[in-house]
Write a protein that holds these residues in place. Sequence first.
Motif, short mmCIF file in Angstrom:
data_model
loop_
_atom_site.label_atom_id
_atom_site.label_comp_id
_atom_site.label_asym_id
_atom_site.label_seq_id
_atom_site.Cartn_x
_atom_site.Cartn_y
_atom_site.Cartn_z
N ASN A 39 0.84 -1.15 0.17
CA ASN A 39 0.05 0.03 0.07
C ASN A 39 0.88 1.41 -0.07
N SER A 40 2.21 0.96 -0.06
CA SER A 40 3.16 2.13 -0.40
C SER A 40 4.16 1.67 -1.19
N ARG A 41 4.61 2.52 -1.99
CA ARG A 41 5.72 2.47 -3.19
C ARG A 41 6.92 2.58 -2.96
N THR A 42 7.96 1.93 -3.01
CA THR A 42 9.37 2.44 -3.38
C THR A 42 9.87 2.50 -4.82
N THR A 43 10.36 3.62 -5.20
CA THR A 43 10.68 4.03 -6.58
C THR A 43 12.06 4.10 -6.60
N PRO A 87 14.41 14.06 -4.18
CA PRO A 87 15.32 14.47 -3.37
C PRO A 87 15.54 14.00 -1.99
N TYR A 88 16.41 13.83 -1.42
CA TYR A 88 16.61 13.59 -0.07
C TYR A 88 16.06 11.99 0.29
N TYR A 89 16.32 11.12 -0.63
CA TYR A 89 15.67 9.61 -0.19
C TYR A 89 14.27 9.52 -0.31
N VAL A 90 13.22 10.38 -0.77
CA VAL A 90 12.12 10.59 -0.46
C VAL A 90 11.40 8.98 -1.07
N ASN A 91 12.31 8.50 -2.33
CA ASN A 91 11.79 7.65 -2.71
C ASN A 91 11.53 6.20 -2.18
N TYR A 92 12.38 6.21 -1.05
CA TYR A 92 12.41 4.80 -0.34
C TYR A 92 10.94 4.92 0.55
N MET A 150 7.67 1.42 7.08
CA MET A 150 7.78 0.59 8.23
C MET A 150 8.40 0.71 9.05
N LEU A 151 9.45 1.71 9.00
CA LEU A 151 10.47 2.27 10.06
C LEU A 151 10.58 3.73 9.82
N PRO A 152 9.44 4.27 10.65
CA PRO A 152 9.26 5.98 10.26
C PRO A 152 10.38 6.60 11.42
N PHE A 153 11.07 5.77 12.16
CA PHE A 153 11.96 6.12 13.27
C PHE A 153 13.33 6.12 12.62
N VAL A 154 13.60 6.05 11.24
CA VAL A 154 14.91 6.02 10.71
C VAL A 154 15.05 7.43 9.96
N PRO A 155 16.02 7.93 10.18
CA PRO A 155 16.35 9.03 9.24
C PRO A 155 16.65 8.98 7.85
N CYS A 156 15.89 9.82 6.99
CA CYS A 156 16.16 9.54 5.54
C CYS A 156 17.31 9.45 5.04
N TRP A 157 18.34 9.64 5.44
CA TRP A 157 19.77 9.32 4.78
C TRP A 157 20.24 7.84 5.26
N ARG A 158 19.44 7.31 6.09
CA ARG A 158 19.87 5.73 6.40
C ARG A 158 18.74 4.86 5.65
N LEU A 159 17.77 5.44 4.83
CA LEU A 159 16.73 4.57 4.43
C LEU A 159 17.35 3.63 3.12
N PRO A 160 18.52 4.08 2.37
CA PRO A 160 18.95 2.97 1.47
C PRO A 160 19.49 1.88 2.32
N ASP A 161 20.17 2.00 3.33
CA ASP A 161 20.39 0.72 4.33
C ASP A 161 19.17 -0.18 4.45
N VAL A 162 18.18 0.61 4.84
CA VAL A 162 17.15 -0.39 5.27
C VAL A 162 16.63 -1.09 4.16
#
Length: 307
Positions: free
Chosen positions: A239-243, A255-260, A266-278
Amino acid sequence: MSTQWQSIKPSDILTKEQSHDLRQRSDAMGFWLLLHCWGVIAGAMALYVLYPGIITFLIAAILIGSRQLGFAILMHEGSHGMLFKTRRLNENLTSWLAAWPMILRMESYRKRHMAHHRFTRTEDDPENYLYTPFPVSKESMMRKVLRDLTGIVFIRTHIGIFRFVRGEPAGRMARLKAFYLGPIIFYALFITGFALAGRLDLFFLCWLVPMMTTQQLFLRVRNIAEHSTMPDLSHPLKNSRTTLVSLWERMTFAPYYVNYHIEHHMLPFVPCWRLPDVHRIMLEKGFGEEMEIRRGYWDVLKLNATA
């Protein structure tokens, strides 16, 4: 509890050690993200000043519009308390340097957005209106794009926001002051700076025009990508999409990893710049086949603009 966590919980994705590491916030990164956003805008304006012309104006309009979307994304990050580690910096600098330039109030946005996270794509999701109109016909999509690029959507949106904030007579002045005082202060100083430099034309050409046009288009495409035309509204990974994006898409729509976006929900406590790791961890743990992942925004637009 978030509806996203009824079948898959954060602990299913991250170990305790990973969760501890990935949730760490950074004042230095917060300063860098804001500095980068403002720096791109300043650089784009300087390019147009040094080499005035149609081509440099279009480049400036694209880059500045993308960073104005970037301000909204960084405000979103601040609304989660994640742009800065220090709470005072997070609340103040996010408002002053990201929300107010976009004529927004972070506190108001936070209330609505937290409900969006809690009730993602259910009837109680306050942001459903952004996603339910899709898919649309190609002709309808083109009309929406045209309204974005001519400033019509910008004007309609801000008239609507003003009417909502104005509301009933009781408490009207307090609401208007709470919402608009910050942006008024920001723009009084901002416009004065351009005037003192003898370049008010730059405020209109290299700030207001992108804000009313390219920023609106980038915002629309990003909104569509996140939650429109989803395969299963009850499934937290569908129900959400990663592009997955290219460099030019990161410079414009994402910009700023909003595509993840699955990762963020799923993990709204993770800062945006760490989302590629997630994202990498979720793929390694076998969630990839269930996740709604698209390659590029053109693929997303084709899905949402049918014949």
